[in-house]
Design a protein around this motif. Sequence first.
Motif, PDB file in Angstrom:
ATOM      1  N   ASP A   1       0.822  -1.206   0.000  1.00  0.00           N
ATOM      2  CA  ASP A   1       0.000   0.000   0.000  1.00  0.00           C
ATOM      3  C   ASP A   1       0.860   1.262   0.000  1.00  0.00           C
ATOM      4  N   ARG A   2       1.926   1.253   0.780  1.00  0.00           N
ATOM      5  CA  ARG A   2       2.759   2.450   0.895  1.00  0.00           C
ATOM      6  C   ARG A   2       3.747   2.591  -0.254  1.00  0.00           C
ATOM      7  N   SER A   3       4.070   1.485  -0.929  1.00  0.00           N
ATOM      8  CA  SER A   3       5.089   1.502  -1.984  1.00  0.00           C
ATOM      9  C   SER A   3       4.525   1.203  -3.360  1.00  0.00           C
ATOM     10  N   ASN A   4       3.193   1.210  -3.485  1.00  0.00           N
ATOM     11  CA  ASN A   4       2.534   0.938  -4.768  1.00  0.00           C
ATOM     12  C   ASN A   4       2.855  -0.447  -5.326  1.00  0.00           C
ATOM     13  N   GLY A   5       3.132  -1.388  -4.423  1.00  0.00           N
ATOM     14  CA  GLY A   5       3.343  -2.755  -4.868  1.00  0.00           C
ATOM     15  C   GLY A   5       4.636  -3.356  -4.350  1.00  0.00           C
ATOM     16  N   LEU A   6       4.767  -4.670  -4.546  1.00  0.00           N
ATOM     17  CA  LEU A   6       5.963  -5.418  -4.171  1.00  0.00           C
ATOM     18  C   LEU A   6       6.667  -5.900  -5.433  1.00  0.00           C
ATOM     19  N   LEU A   7       7.954  -6.127  -5.315  1.00  0.00           N
ATOM     20  CA  LEU A   7       8.749  -6.587  -6.445  1.00  0.00           C
ATOM     21  C   LEU A   7       9.670  -7.691  -5.957  1.00  0.00           C
ATOM     22  N   ARG A   8       9.923  -8.686  -6.807  1.00  0.00           N
ATOM     23  CA  ARG A   8      10.913  -9.689  -6.463  1.00  0.00           C
ATOM     24  C   ARG A   8      11.637 -10.162  -7.715  1.00  0.00           C
TER      25      ARG A   8
END
Length: 219
Positions: free
Chosen positions: A78-85
């Motif tokens: 929510d705070r970072s506009n998404g997750l990445l891996r």
Amino acid sequence: MKGFGRKIEIAWHYTTATRLLPLIKTRALKPLCIGLDPRTQPVVWFTKAEFYEPMAYPSWADANGIRRTMASEQEIADRSNGLLRVGVAADDACIKPLRQWRERREPGAQHAMDAMLNAARGQGSDPDQDWLVSFKPVSQKRWLHLQIAFPEDVDEQGVKTWSEWDLRAPYTKELLKLDAEQRASVGCDEGESCLCCEPNQAWTNSNPLMQNLEDMINR
């Protein structure tokens, strides 16, 4: 044929969607020494776990300027506009077991290492079995996956869906084009440090590109 059909075990490097554009542009994961004694050797961190490592949860400043650590994958998304891996083969030549990182410690750094590992175990992680490192940058040619989870793909139980990001797709070129246009509009030169180039400072709340990522990837 020997090895035919063998399932490749993946080692994941987890971060936030704010790092998508920098990773596309630099084409590598670079070793860092984050939150540890500076005498510990910088590495790129990986885990075989299928969830965002709790010890890597980012922090944020509240209204009073107090740094607080995010509490869940949902809050991070929510705070970072998404997750990445980023996923690489766990048996890639660049990937080393955690014990090699510990063996390379400098005198006096053992306490910081042990404290971090004990804290990770206390949060339910298994660094002895899951954590891996790379002492060198991990270039895009080694990446088997680059995946993004948008905020709506993450709930209180964690990530529901990961979407594969195609580095050769038109939306990647479009993202780079929009970034170049934005930098030009504010007079930012490539390589200089300013708000438009520092994603951890500016992207989370103000960069308009982040709000268009899902539309780009789903076209």
